[in-house]
Design a protein around this motif. Sequence first.
Motif, mmCIF file in Angstrom:
data_model
loop_
_atom_site.group_PDB
_atom_site.id
_atom_site.type_symbol
_atom_site.label_atom_id
_atom_site.label_comp_id
_atom_site.label_asym_id
_atom_site.label_seq_id
_atom_site.Cartn_x
_atom_site.Cartn_y
_atom_site.Cartn_z
ATOM 1 N N ASP A 1 10.387 10.190 -26.189
ATOM 2 C CA ASP A 1 11.696 9.779 -26.697
ATOM 3 C C ASP A 1 12.739 9.743 -25.576
ATOM 4 O O ASP A 1 13.703 8.967 -25.645
ATOM 5 C CB ASP A 1 12.162 10.726 -27.810
ATOM 6 C CG ASP A 1 12.193 12.171 -27.380
ATOM 7 O OD1 ASP A 1 11.123 12.715 -27.052
ATOM 8 O OD2 ASP A 1 13.287 12.771 -27.379
ATOM 9 N N ARG B 1 11.459 10.283 -33.224
ATOM 10 C CA ARG B 1 10.617 11.475 -33.025
ATOM 11 C C ARG B 1 9.792 11.805 -34.265
ATOM 12 O O ARG B 1 8.751 12.456 -34.165
ATOM 13 C CB ARG B 1 11.490 12.679 -32.663
ATOM 14 C CG ARG B 1 12.189 12.582 -31.327
ATOM 15 C CD ARG B 1 12.888 13.878 -30.985
ATOM 16 N NE ARG B 1 13.912 13.662 -29.969
ATOM 17 C CZ ARG B 1 15.197 13.861 -30.138
ATOM 18 N NH1 ARG B 1 15.653 14.300 -31.305
ATOM 19 N NH2 ARG B 1 16.056 13.648 -29.169
ATOM 20 N N ASP C 1 16.860 5.640 -35.039
ATOM 21 C CA ASP C 1 17.607 6.301 -33.982
ATOM 22 C C ASP C 1 16.627 7.274 -33.332
ATOM 23 O O ASP C 1 15.458 7.347 -33.731
ATOM 24 C CB ASP C 1 18.870 6.988 -34.506
ATOM 25 C CG ASP C 1 18.576 8.014 -35.596
ATOM 26 O OD1 ASP C 1 17.430 8.532 -35.657
ATOM 27 O OD2 ASP C 1 19.483 8.308 -36.397
ATOM 28 N N LEU C 2 17.074 8.025 -32.327
ATOM 29 C CA LEU C 2 16.136 8.897 -31.609
ATOM 30 C C LEU C 2 15.519 9.950 -32.516
ATOM 31 O O LEU C 2 14.331 10.280 -32.398
ATOM 32 C CB LEU C 2 16.842 9.564 -30.422
ATOM 33 C CG LEU C 2 17.029 8.686 -29.184
ATOM 34 C CD1 LEU C 2 17.850 9.421 -28.136
ATOM 35 C CD2 LEU C 2 15.683 8.269 -28.603
ATOM 36 N N GLY D 1 14.940 6.526 -24.974
ATOM 37 C CA GLY D 1 16.394 6.621 -24.982
ATOM 38 C C GLY D 1 17.031 5.955 -23.776
ATOM 39 O O GLY D 1 18.042 5.251 -23.892
ATOM 40 N N CYS E 1 21.750 4.860 -26.431
ATOM 41 C CA CYS E 1 20.474 5.570 -26.538
ATOM 42 C C CYS E 1 19.881 5.511 -27.941
ATOM 43 O O CYS E 1 18.656 5.578 -28.121
ATOM 44 C CB CYS E 1 20.643 7.029 -26.095
ATOM 45 S SG CYS E 1 21.763 8.012 -27.131
ATOM 46 N N ASN E 2 20.718 5.377 -28.963
ATOM 47 C CA ASN E 2 20.254 5.374 -30.352
ATOM 48 C C ASN E 2 20.036 3.976 -30.924
ATOM 49 O O ASN E 2 19.723 3.838 -32.107
ATOM 50 C CB ASN E 2 21.250 6.125 -31.242
ATOM 51 C CG ASN E 2 20.931 7.611 -31.302
ATOM 52 O OD1 ASN E 2 19.771 8.007 -31.394
ATOM 53 N ND2 ASN E 2 21.957 8.446 -31.231
ATOM 54 N N ASN F 1 16.775 2.258 -24.169
ATOM 55 C CA ASN F 1 17.779 1.785 -25.128
ATOM 56 C C ASN F 1 19.128 1.582 -24.454
ATOM 57 O O ASN F 1 19.840 0.609 -24.721
ATOM 58 C CB ASN F 1 17.916 2.772 -26.284
ATOM 59 C CG ASN F 1 16.753 2.700 -27.259
ATOM 60 O OD1 ASN F 1 15.993 1.740 -27.253
ATOM 61 N ND2 ASN F 1 16.604 3.719 -28.096
#
Length: 372
Positions: free
Chosen positions: A182, A209, A204-205, A186, A196-197, A189
């Motif tokens: 991740d 996960r 989203d992160l 990120g 990052c999300n 992204n």
Amino acid sequence: IPEEDRIRFINYACYSSKVASNWDQHRIKYDLYLNGKYAVLAKKYEKEAKLLYCDPRTELGAMQYAYHSMFYDIGGLFDKNTILKLMKDINYRMSHMEVNKRDRFLAVLKESNRLNTVQGKLFKILFDFFSIVPNLIPSIGLLYYRDLDHVDRAELGISTCSFADIKNFYQDTYEALIDSCDIVVGLDNIEHREDCNTFTTKLDLKKFREQPKGNRIKILNPKEYFAGKFALPVASASLRNAIGHNDYTYEGTAQTIRFKEKTKGDVYLTEYLVNIALECCKMMRSVFVLAFIVYTLQHYVMREEGKPQIVHPILYERIKGQSRCPCGSGKKYKQCCRGSIEAIGNVEMKLDYPMKADSTRTVPLHMMRKWK
């Protein structure tokens, strides 16, 4: 293999084997760092730390010392030009990110203590690697070849290990890297989608996960920058499934693993042991890349506001004063770390190993045996 790389491989083979034979002592510095014993670390390793331009009395200095040591301990998995270019390229991308976008990513990681969690996985892999590295020496040598197509897997096998020697490492390392990817996603992204999300799907992160490992592998796009450098070998899902359920047959003489194709119950596949050992070595390259990324992010987290804090000295080679500083401050080099680097003087920190090569030896195929 070019002569320079051939010599580097032999030197690293000797170095890593020596470290493995003395691992209980060698790992002490890592254990002290991971347990926050910085004063003890500084006292015991002060001279060695100075050679790596680190002050292990502080959390930042201890972190730098531990990671610089790791980079050296597994850096022999790459030829010299590749590893230097890799570190500089990744540092350039990370230090040129917009600081506010990077800081938002760090805040997301901090919420779940993610960097420390992934750090623990990386050092666990390092420890496991040195428990089997003598078994992998021939495959490490194969990494140095420019073209592996000429290696006949049916004729050549590995004389240093059986499947049982590397099976757990193969499985556990892959699982740990998938659990940790991740951080790579990120950064991509940010690089490709501004935040990052922001994913190409409704994720989203946190949700990423929570995805099954197979889905995470599909989202990890090797065409994007950081995933491409991470270069996690996407091994056969059928083989991993068979190993996980002990549903395979190993033929020791031929050094092959026979297992069922996951989606076709009556179809059997065969994989050579040498390919699995090679996958283990390639995964350690992925470990190096992820460790370098985590090291860089940890450095950003520990930065003291307004103070130059130098990173790995190799990253400052040929940096011009007007260039952005490799430490990630967002400032020009001449306004940031240049004074500290010039105060050190002649920085000499290469990823070379003690000279052990004998030019009369041929590697690595002399370490593989021919099956008749």
